[in-house]
Design a protein around this motif. Structure first.
Motif, short mmCIF file in Angstrom:
data_model
loop_
_atom_site.label_atom_id
_atom_site.label_comp_id
_atom_site.label_asym_id
_atom_site.label_seq_id
_atom_site.Cartn_x
_atom_site.Cartn_y
_atom_site.Cartn_z
N THR A 443 0.81 -1.22 0.00
CA THR A 443 0.00 0.00 0.00
C THR A 443 0.85 1.27 0.00
OG1 THR A 443 -0.11 -0.06 2.42
CG2 THR A 443 -1.90 -1.15 1.19
N ARG A 444 2.15 1.14 -0.15
CA ARG A 444 3.00 2.34 -0.20
C ARG A 444 4.28 2.04 -0.96
NH1 ARG A 444 4.36 5.27 3.78
NH2 ARG A 444 2.44 5.03 4.96
N GLY A 445 4.99 3.11 -1.31
CA GLY A 445 6.28 2.97 -1.94
C GLY A 445 6.22 2.78 -3.44
N PHE A 446 7.38 2.95 -4.08
CA PHE A 446 7.44 2.81 -5.53
C PHE A 446 7.16 1.38 -5.96
CE2 PHE A 446 9.81 1.86 -9.42
CZ PHE A 446 9.26 2.81 -10.27
N ALA A 447 7.62 0.41 -5.17
CA ALA A 447 7.38 -0.99 -5.52
C ALA A 447 5.89 -1.30 -5.51
CB ALA A 447 8.12 -1.91 -4.55
N GLY A 448 5.19 -0.78 -4.52
CA GLY A 448 3.75 -1.00 -4.46
C GLY A 448 3.04 -0.37 -5.65
N LEU A 449 3.47 0.84 -6.04
CA LEU A 449 2.88 1.50 -7.19
C LEU A 449 3.11 0.70 -8.47
CD1 LEU A 449 1.56 3.98 -8.55
CD2 LEU A 449 3.84 5.03 -8.62
N ALA A 450 4.35 0.26 -8.67
CA ALA A 450 4.68 -0.49 -9.89
C ALA A 450 3.90 -1.80 -9.95
CB ALA A 450 6.18 -0.76 -9.94
N LEU A 451 3.80 -2.50 -8.83
CA LEU A 451 3.07 -3.77 -8.80
C LEU A 451 1.59 -3.57 -9.12
CD1 LEU A 451 4.66 -5.58 -5.73
CD2 LEU A 451 4.71 -6.35 -8.11
N ARG A 452 1.01 -2.50 -8.60
CA ARG A 452 -0.42 -2.26 -8.83
C ARG A 452 -0.69 -1.85 -10.28
NH1 ARG A 452 -3.89 -0.92 -3.96
NH2 ARG A 452 -2.85 -2.03 -2.26
N ILE A 453 0.20 -1.09 -10.87
CA ILE A 453 0.04 -0.76 -12.29
C ILE A 453 0.13 -2.02 -13.14
CG2 ILE A 453 1.09 0.46 -14.24
CD1 ILE A 453 1.89 2.67 -12.27
N ALA A 454 1.09 -2.88 -12.81
CA ALA A 454 1.22 -4.15 -13.54
C ALA A 454 -0.01 -5.03 -13.34
CB ALA A 454 2.48 -4.87 -13.08
N TRP A 455 -0.55 -5.02 -12.11
CA TRP A 455 -1.74 -5.82 -11.80
C TRP A 455 -2.94 -5.38 -12.65
CZ3 TRP A 455 -1.44 -10.06 -8.83
CH2 TRP A 455 -2.62 -10.65 -8.37
N LEU A 456 -3.02 -4.09 -12.91
CA LEU A 456 -4.12 -3.56 -13.72
C LEU A 456 -4.09 -4.14 -15.14
CD1 LEU A 456 -6.49 -1.55 -13.76
CD2 LEU A 456 -4.87 0.22 -14.46
N ALA A 457 -2.91 -4.52 -15.60
CA ALA A 457 -2.80 -5.11 -16.94
C ALA A 457 -3.50 -6.47 -17.03
CB ALA A 457 -1.33 -5.26 -17.32
N LEU A 458 -3.88 -7.04 -15.88
CA LEU A 458 -4.64 -8.29 -15.91
C LEU A 458 -6.01 -8.10 -16.56
CD1 LEU A 458 -3.97 -9.73 -12.33
CD2 LEU A 458 -3.18 -10.69 -14.51
N VAL A 459 -6.55 -6.89 -16.51
CA VAL A 459 -7.90 -6.66 -17.04
C VAL A 459 -7.98 -6.97 -18.53
CG1 VAL A 459 -9.70 -4.94 -17.45
CG2 VAL A 459 -8.54 -5.02 -15.24
N PRO A 460 -7.18 -6.33 -19.40
CA PRO A 460 -7.29 -6.68 -20.82
C PRO A 460 -6.94 -8.13 -21.10
CG PRO A 460 -5.39 -5.25 -20.42
CD PRO A 460 -6.20 -5.25 -19.18
N ALA A 461 -5.97 -8.68 -20.36
CA ALA A 461 -5.60 -10.08 -20.57
C ALA A 461 -6.78 -11.01 -20.28
CB ALA A 461 -4.40 -10.43 -19.69
N LEU A 462 -7.46 -10.77 -19.17
CA LEU A 462 -8.61 -11.62 -18.80
C LEU A 462 -9.77 -11.43 -19.76
CD1 LEU A 462 -8.49 -11.23 -14.91
CD2 LEU A 462 -7.97 -13.29 -16.24
N LEU A 463 -9.97 -10.21 -20.24
CA LEU A 463 -11.04 -9.98 -21.21
C LEU A 463 -10.80 -10.76 -22.50
CD1 LEU A 463 -11.60 -6.12 -20.78
CD2 LEU A 463 -13.15 -7.94 -20.08
#
Length: 509
Positions: A443-463
Motif C-alpha cells: 500500500t505504499r512505496g514505488f514498488a507498491g505503485l509499480a506492482l499495482r500498475i502491472a496488476w491492472l494489466a490483468l484486465v485486458p488479458a482476462l477480457l
C-alpha cells in the motif's frame, strides 16, 4: 453501428475538452489550494458549489432537457431558432429572479446551508447560480448543432479565466472560500455574455408562450427526478459538513475532486449521448445502439474505476496536502458512483424517447432514500462507523437501487436487448482485479505503485482470455488501428487529402 459510435466518441471528446482541461488543471492546482484552505473552508466552498448546481436544476424547470428533445422534432431552421430563443429567455428570467431572491435572504440561506452566518459566501453563490444555469443553456445550443469548435473555444476560455482568477484570489489575495467561488463563477459569467453574443440570432428575453408551454409539459416532470438524482450526489457532502465533521467533509470533497478522472468521461457521455440517441429515427436500430453503447461505456469507465481503486493512495499523496490523505478511503467508491450515474443516463434517454419522463422520479426518489438511509447507518452522528468511505458506499448503493428501479419501469417502454452476459463478465473481472490487488499488494512505496500498475494489466488479458470481444469487434478494432496509422503516415508525408475525409465523423476532432 460503428459510425454512430465514432460520432458519440468524437462529439463526446469535444464536449469533454473543457472538462478535461478544467479538471486536469484543478488536479494540478489542488495541492496549492489545499495548502491555502483548511478542510473546513474547502468543505464549505464545495458544499456551495454543489448547492448551486442543485438550485440550477430547479430554476431551469426542465427547459434545457425539453429544448434538446424538441429541437430534433422539427427540421425547419426558423422554428428551431424560435424554440432556442424561447428556451434562452425562460432560463434567463428564472435565474435572474432566483439569484436576486438568494441575495435578499443571504444571511438566512447561509445559516441553513452552512450553519454559520456568512452572507458574502452566499453572494458569490448567487452569482454562480445565474452564471452556471445560463451557461448550461448556451452550451446546450452548441451541442444540438454539434458546434464542437465553438464549444471547445468557449469551454477553454472558461477554464483559463477560472484558473487565473482563482489563483489570484485564493493564493495572492488570500480570499479563502470566497476566492474559490468567485474564481469559478466570475469566469462563467463572462463566458455567458460572450456566448449570448455569438448566439445572438437565437438569444432573446421574450419567449413564445406556445413553445414555452409545450416545453414545460415535457420538462417539468423531469425536474423532481433530476433534482432527486443530483441531491443523491450531494446529500453526502452536506451530511458530512453539517452532521458528521467539517474536516471529514473537506477530505471527502478532495476525494470527489480526484474522482474527476471518471467524471470527465461521464460528463462527455452526458452531453454527447442524448443528441445522438434522439437523432436515430429507427427504433430497432436505436435499441441495438443503446445496448452496445451500454456495454462499451461500462467497459471504458470500469477500467478507469479499477485503476482508481488500485492507485487511490498514490493519487492523494501526489495531489493533496498531507492533512487530506484520508480522502483515499472514499475515492474508489466515488469513482464507481460516477460510473453508475452514466448508466442511469441510458435509461433517461429511453424515457425521453418514449416521452414518459414522469417515470424518472420514482427511481430517483428510491435512490435518494437509499442514500440517506445508508448514510445514517454507515456514518452515524456519533463519529463511529465507516466515515467518508461509508458515505461513498452509500452513494454506490443508492445508484445501484436507482438503476434497478429504472430498469423495471422502462423495460416496457422501449425494447433494448442489453448484453447481460458480457456486462456480468466485465463486472466479475474488474471487481476481481480491484479487490485482489487491494488485498494482496503493498500500500505504499514505488514498488507498491509499480506492482499495482502491472496488476491492472490483468484486465485486458482476462477480457481476451474469456472472449469478451466478439470476432467482428476485433476485426473492426484492427481496421480502425490500420486506418489511424494510414492517416498519420499521410499527414507526416504531407499527402493528407482533406476531401477524402470530408464525410468522416472524425474530421472535426
Amino acid at each position: 453501428m460503428l459510425g454512430y459510435l465514432k460520432r458519440l466518441v468524437t462529439t463526446g471528446a469535444a464536449y469533454q475538452f473543457g472538462d478535461i482541461v478544467a479538471k486536469g488543471l484543478a488536479l494540478i492546482t489542488l495541492p496549492l489550494y489545499t495548502r491555502h484552505l483548511s478542510p473546513t473552508e474547502y468543505g464549505a466552498a464545495e458544499s456551495l458549489l454543489t448547492a448551486v448546481i442543485l438550485a440550477s436544476i430547479l430554476l431551469r424547470v426542465g427547459i434545457g432537457e425539453a429544448f434538446i428533445r424538441f429541437y430534433f422534432d422539427d427540421e425547419d431552421p426558423a422554428r428551431r431558432d424560435r424554440i432556442a430563443r424561447s428556451a434562452t429567455a425562460a432560463v434567463a428570467w428564472t435565474t435572474t429572479v432566483g439569484s436576486l431572491v438568494v441575495v435578499a435572504f443571504a444571511g438566512e440561506v447561509s445559516r441553513l446551508l452552512l450553519g454559520v452566518h456568512d452572507p458574502e459566501l452566499i453572494y458569490c453563490a448567487a452569482l454562480g447560480l445565474w452564471a452556471f444555469t445560463n451557461l448550461e443553456m448556451a452550451y446546450a445550443q452548441l451541442r444540438v448543432d454539434e458546434r464542437k469548435r465553438t464549444y471547445v473555444y468557449a469551454s477553454g476560455a472558461n477554464v483559463a479565466m477560472t484558473v487565473t482568477f482563482t489563483v489570484l484570489l485564493v493564493v495572492f489575495a488570500d480570499q479563502g472560500a470566497r476566492g474559490l467561488l468567485l474564481g469559478n463563477f466570475g469566469a462563467s459569467a463572462l463566458v455567458v455574455v460572450g456566448l449570448w453574443w455569438v448566439l445572438r440570432r437565437r438569444f432573446s428575453l421574450r419567449a413564445k408562450m406556445a413553445d414555452l408551454r409545450a416545453m414545460l409539459r415535457f420538462g417539468l416532470p423531469t425536474v423532481p427526478a433530476d433534482a432527486s438524482v443530483y441531491a443523491l450526489q450531494v446529500v453526502d457532502r452536506f451530511y458530512l459538513f453539517r452532521v458528521y465533521s467539517h474536516g471529514a467533509a473537506g477530505r471527502y470533497s478532495v476525494a470527489v475532486k480526484l474522482a474527476t478522472v471518471v467524471f470527465v468521461a461521464v460528463r462527455g457521455f452526458q452531453y454527447a449521448w442524448p443528441p445522438l440517441a434522439y437523432s436515430i429515427e429507427s427504433d430497432e436500430e436505436a435499441g441495438r445502439l443503446y445496448s452496445l453503447v451500454t456495454t462499451y461505456y461500462a467497459l471504458a469507465t470500469g477500467v478507469v474505476v479499477c485503476g482508481v481503486a488500485l492507485l487511490a493512495r498514490w493519487m492523494v499523496r501526489l495531489l493533496a496536502a498531507e492533512r487530506f490523505f484520508g480522502a483515499y478511503r472514499a475515492l474508489p467508491w466515488l469513482a464507481l458512483g460516477w460510473a453508475l450515474y452514466g448508466l442511469f443516463l441510458v435509461f433517461v434517454v429511453i424515457t425521453g424517447r418514449a416521452r414518459v419522463t414522469s417515470r424518472n422520479f420514482p427511481a430517483a426518489a428510491v435512490g435518494l432514500a437509499i442514500n440517506v438511509t445508508l448514510l445514517l447507518l454507515l456514518v452515524p452522528r456519533s463519529g463511529a462507523g465507516l466515515g467518508i468511505a461509508g458515505a461513498g458506499i452509500a452513494l454506490c448503493g443508492a445508484y445501484a437501487g436507482m438503476l434497478a428501479v429504472m430498469y423495471v419501469l422502462t423495460r416496457s417502454l422501449f425494447k433494448v436487448g442489453f448484453e447481460w452476459r458480457r456486462l456480468a463478465q466485465l463486472t466479475v473481472i474488474l471487481a476481481g482485479v480491484a479487490v485482489s490487488g487491494e488485498l494482496l499488494l503493498p500500500t505504499r512505496g514505488f514498488a507498491g505503485l509499480a506492482l499495482r500498475i502491472a496488476w491492472l494489466a490483468l484486465v485486458p488479458a482476462l477480457l481476451l482470455l474469456t472472449r469478451f470481444f466478439h470476432p467482428h469487434e476485433r476485426s473492426q478494432a484492427k481496421a480502425l488501428v490500420a486506418d489511424g496509422r494510414r492517416r498519420v503516415a499521410a499527414f507526416r508525408a504531407g499527402h493528407g487529402d482533406v476531401e477524402e475525409y470530408a464525410d468522416d465523423p472524425l474530421k472535426d476532432l
